[in-house]
Scaffold this active site. Structure first.
Site, PDB file in Angstrom:
ATOM      1  N   PHE A 150       0.807  -1.222   0.000  1.00  0.00           N
ATOM      2  CA  PHE A 150       0.000   0.000   0.000  1.00  0.00           C
ATOM      3  C   PHE A 150       0.838   1.268   0.000  1.00  0.00           C
ATOM      4  O   PHE A 150       0.369   2.331  -0.393  1.00  0.00           O
ATOM      5  CB  PHE A 150      -0.940   0.016   1.228  1.00  0.00           C
ATOM      6  CG  PHE A 150      -0.255   0.426   2.510  1.00  0.00           C
ATOM      7  CD1 PHE A 150      -0.061   1.774   2.815  1.00  0.00           C
ATOM      8  CD2 PHE A 150       0.213  -0.518   3.421  1.00  0.00           C
ATOM      9  CE1 PHE A 150       0.587   2.154   3.985  1.00  0.00           C
ATOM     10  CE2 PHE A 150       0.859  -0.145   4.576  1.00  0.00           C
ATOM     11  CZ  PHE A 150       1.045   1.197   4.865  1.00  0.00           C
ATOM     12  N   CYS A 282       9.530   2.008   3.330  1.00  0.00           N
ATOM     13  CA  CYS A 282      10.430   0.898   3.640  1.00  0.00           C
ATOM     14  C   CYS A 282      11.853   1.394   3.864  1.00  0.00           C
ATOM     15  O   CYS A 282      12.682   0.682   4.407  1.00  0.00           O
ATOM     16  CB  CYS A 282      10.413  -0.123   2.522  1.00  0.00           C
ATOM     17  SG  CYS A 282      10.910   0.620   0.971  1.00  0.00           S
TER      18      CYS A 282
HETATM   19  P1  NAD Z   1       1.549  -6.596   3.048  1.00  0.00           P
HETATM   20  O1  NAD Z   1       2.596  -7.639   3.132  1.00  0.00           O
HETATM   21  O2  NAD Z   1       0.434  -6.621   4.010  1.00  0.00           O
HETATM   22  O3  NAD Z   1       0.864  -6.629   1.578  1.00  0.00           O
HETATM   23  C1  NAD Z   1       1.624  -6.621   0.391  1.00  0.00           C
HETATM   24  C2  NAD Z   1       0.813  -7.318  -0.700  1.00  0.00           C
HETATM   25  O4  NAD Z   1       0.579  -8.674  -0.316  1.00  0.00           O
HETATM   26  C3  NAD Z   1      -0.551  -6.697  -0.950  1.00  0.00           C
HETATM   27  O5  NAD Z   1      -0.798  -6.664  -2.336  1.00  0.00           O
HETATM   28  C4  NAD Z   1      -1.498  -7.634  -0.226  1.00  0.00           C
HETATM   29  O6  NAD Z   1      -2.769  -7.689  -0.818  1.00  0.00           O
HETATM   30  C5  NAD Z   1      -0.806  -8.969  -0.328  1.00  0.00           C
HETATM   31  N1  NAD Z   1      -1.087  -9.850   0.815  1.00  0.00           N
HETATM   32  C6  NAD Z   1      -1.362  -9.476   2.093  1.00  0.00           C
HETATM   33  N2  NAD Z   1      -1.541 -10.554   2.877  1.00  0.00           N
HETATM   34  C7  NAD Z   1      -1.373 -11.636   2.078  1.00  0.00           C
HETATM   35  C8  NAD Z   1      -1.437 -13.044   2.310  1.00  0.00           C
HETATM   36  N3  NAD Z   1      -1.696 -13.545   3.506  1.00  0.00           N
HETATM   37  N4  NAD Z   1      -1.214 -13.866   1.272  1.00  0.00           N
HETATM   38  C9  NAD Z   1      -0.941 -13.372   0.057  1.00  0.00           C
HETATM   39  N5  NAD Z   1      -0.868 -12.042  -0.221  1.00  0.00           N
HETATM   40  C10 NAD Z   1      -1.089 -11.193   0.772  1.00  0.00           C
HETATM   41  O7  NAD Z   1       2.308  -5.190   3.064  1.00  0.00           O
HETATM   42  P2  NAD Z   1       1.679  -3.729   3.163  1.00  0.00           P
HETATM   43  O8  NAD Z   1       1.142  -3.523   4.529  1.00  0.00           O
HETATM   44  O9  NAD Z   1       0.798  -3.477   1.997  1.00  0.00           O
HETATM   45  O10 NAD Z   1       2.980  -2.844   2.940  1.00  0.00           O
HETATM   46  C11 NAD Z   1       3.864  -2.491   3.978  1.00  0.00           C
HETATM   47  C12 NAD Z   1       5.032  -3.453   4.048  1.00  0.00           C
HETATM   48  O11 NAD Z   1       5.727  -3.451   2.807  1.00  0.00           O
HETATM   49  C13 NAD Z   1       6.070  -3.044   5.085  1.00  0.00           C
HETATM   50  O12 NAD Z   1       6.509  -4.196   5.745  1.00  0.00           O
HETATM   51  C14 NAD Z   1       7.190  -2.429   4.265  1.00  0.00           C
HETATM   52  O13 NAD Z   1       8.468  -2.476   4.844  1.00  0.00           O
HETATM   53  C15 NAD Z   1       7.127  -3.283   3.047  1.00  0.00           C
HETATM   54  N6  NAD Z   1       7.761  -2.614   1.917  1.00  0.00           N
HETATM   55  C16 NAD Z   1       9.012  -3.038   1.570  1.00  0.00           C
HETATM   56  C17 NAD Z   1       9.670  -2.426   0.534  1.00  0.00           C
HETATM   57  C18 NAD Z   1      11.036  -2.880   0.125  1.00  0.00           C
HETATM   58  O14 NAD Z   1      11.541  -2.388  -0.867  1.00  0.00           O
HETATM   59  N7  NAD Z   1      11.689  -3.794   0.818  1.00  0.00           N
HETATM   60  C19 NAD Z   1       9.055  -1.377  -0.182  1.00  0.00           C
HETATM   61  C20 NAD Z   1       7.779  -0.972   0.203  1.00  0.00           C
HETATM   62  C21 NAD Z   1       7.141  -1.620   1.257  1.00  0.00           C
END
Ligand code: NAD
Length: 497
Positions: A150, A282
């Site tokens: 998100f 992130c």
């Molecule tokens: P999230 O892991 O909740 O969701 C990411 C994606 O996975 C979304 O599209 C979501 O729909 C999907 N998803 C969620 N739960 C799932 C499940 N159980 N099974 C399969 N798919 C699932 O992450 P978020 O809250 O959207 O984003 C924030 C996180 O992303 C933070 O931990 C942040 O550090 C990380 N992030 C990392 C980077 C990087 O470059 N390392 C960049 C941006 C964000």
């Protein structure tokens, strides 16, 4: 109410009758602005099929034609980026100028992808053996699934799909269900730029859609960005199904401050990188590691600057917007409770708010903790909110040891005027992206983005040369034009002469 539908084969596709939906809420106002369709496995497969069917023709489209579409997309995106920034703010909550910044960083990757003819050039060796020439090419992998978080609804997808598309792959993007509209806007822009139908598809959804992308045999690669537990799951599941995977996870980024640093500029940087986008980056700094001799002065300077931050609706250009949801706001507030209970010194308490906004539900003010120790949950966990912790250390060595012991390894920074110390840090720290007096060291598009340890599963980083490598696979051709000297029977292993 606005219904956000899938985009498959160049057009909007309505969700099936028994489809599930999720509310899309503006976190600054608390108003539900729309509902997003959550694809079933069957509907996800429709998107995959469109991408698979578009692949052969797109793969064979000349590099010149593909590149001209990339240029058209770049021009359109640049001209209309304000529109996209406002869409992001309305669903994510970040300040409009910050949303514009995310689009600009995404644009850099589009510009990199405009250079694809050069990036795809192989090597050629004449006369490697007598009368034998060798050359290498890289070809697209196939259908690329991109699953994004998100916090950067435009930039993170833009880390991947320009490179994937320009190098001849077709794409199914599964954006975050919390701020899904940017993806559809980008899909329409592709159409305007002349991209053939089916090359870029958007399937909205949750776990059901994601699991289909991870297991369907027509998907060839998976690029994921999100939290660490999900990244690990994505990596393991998609790899087990034979896909090429890069899964970027969460972070806990440290900023090490040595006694010779300019403490005013360092405090500015800590505040910008700690509280920008309400800490939902992130690459946000969440831990300042201060060498004890300057810690009092540094904490005072950070606190003074933080007190002046304005919090409010992102459309009114405050310094900081709301968190993504009320539930997430409450979770972050819970960490502040836990930090107090564990004995950290609460310098600034963000739990009381009076934002410049029509609702205060998802807001949290910037919070500063001092004297945090590595056993506290505010240190061990990725909070993903405007909570900055200061850990005091006796010297550089203990600071480095702390950073290297952390299970995450996304980004880190050192603040110092000592070139030798900075060079030592670059060499010794176990982290993928390092800033020297730069607090958010997000690499330029022509380098590659990615962390180490629990911040990335797989071995290929995003965009840059590694991105091109991820979305293509190599072939080496060894050839000769036959003449009579090549005749004769010889069952020995071929050697060169
Ligand atoms: P999230 O892991 O909740 O969701 C990411 C994606 O996975 C979304 O599209 C979501 O729909 C999907 N998803 C969620 N739960 C799932 C499940 N159980 N099974 C399969 N798919 C699932 O992450 P978020 O809250 O959207 O984003 C924030 C996180 O992303 C933070 O931990 C942040 O550090 C990380 N992030 C990392 C980077 C990087 O470059 N390392 C960049 C941006 C964000």
């Amino acid at each position: 109410m606005n219904t956000i539908q899938h985009w498959i084969n160049g057009t909007t596709v309505a969700a099936g009758q028994d489809s599930r939906f999720a509310d899309v809420v503006n976190p600054a106002t608390g108003v539900t602005s729309g509902k997003v369709a959550l694809a079933s496995a069957d509907q996800t497969r429709e998107g995959i099929r469109a991408a698979a069917e578009a692949f052969p023709a797109w793969r064979d489209t000349s590099l010149t034609k593909r590149t001209s579409i990339m240029f058209a997309f770049r021009e359109l995106l640049n001209a209309r980026k304000q529109e996209l920034a406002e869409i992001i703010t309305a669903e994510h909550g970040k300040v409009v100028s910050d949303a514009l910044g995310e689009v600009s960083r995404g644009l850099e990757v589009v510009e990199l992808a405009c250079n694809m003819p050069y990036l795809l050039k192989g090597g050629h060796t004449e006369n490697a053996s007598t009368g034998v020439d060798v050359h290498s090419v890289r070809q697209p992998v196939g259908v690329a699934a991109i699953i994004s978080p998100f916090n950067f609804p435009a930039m993170v997808p833009l880390w991947f799909f320009p490179v994937a598309i320009a190098s001849g792959n077709t794409v199914v993007l599964k954006p975050s269900e919390k701020d899904p509209s940017a993806a559809n806007w980008l899909a329409e822009l592709w159409k305007e730029a002349g991209l053939p139908d089916g090359v870029f598809n958007v399937v909205h959804g949750d776990k059901e859609a994601v699991d289909t992308l991870l297991t369907d045999e027509q998907v060839d690669s998976v690029s994921f960005v999100g939290s660490t537990p999900i990244a690990k799951y994505i990596y393991e599941t998609a790899s087990a199904h034979g896909k090429r995977v890069q899964a970027l996870g969460g972070a806990k980024n440290h900023m090490l401050v040595l006694p010779d640093a300019d403490l005013d500029i360092t405090a500015d940087s800590a505040v910008n990188a700690g509280y920008g986008a309400a800490g939902e980056r992130c690459m946000a700094i969440s831990v300042v590691v201060a060498v004890e001799s300057i810690a009092d002065e540094l904490v005072a300077k950070i606190a003074e600057r933080t007190r002046g931050l304005k919090v409010g609706d992102g459309t009114r250009e405050p310094d900081m917007g709301p968190l993504i949801t009320v539930a997430h706001r409450d979770k972050v507030a819970g960490y502040i409770d836990a930090g107090v209970e564990a004995g950290a010194e609460l310098v600034l308490d963000g739990r009381t708010t009076s934002p410049d906004a029509d609702s205060d539900a998802a807001f949290l003010n910037p919070t500063l903790f001092d004297r945090v120790t590595p056993d506290m949950s505010i240190y061990t966990d990725e909070i993903f909110g405007p909570v900055l912790s200061v850990v005091r250390v006796p010297s550089y060595e203990e600071g480095l040891e702390l950073i290297n012991a952390n299970p995450y390894g996304n980004g880190t920074a050192i603040f110092t005027n000592d070139g030798g110390a900075a060079r030592k840090f670059e060499n010794e720290v176990q982290v993928g992206m390092i800033g020297v007096n730069v607090p958010i060291p997000v690499p330029m598009a022509y380098y590659s983005f990615g962390g180490w340890k629990n911040s990335l599963f797989g071995d290929t980083h995003a965009y840059g040369a590694e991105g091109v490598h991820f979305f293509t696979r190599g072939k080496v051709v060894t050839k000769r034009w036959l003449d009579p000297s090549h005749g004769g029977i010889n069952l020995g292993f071929p050697t060169n002469s």
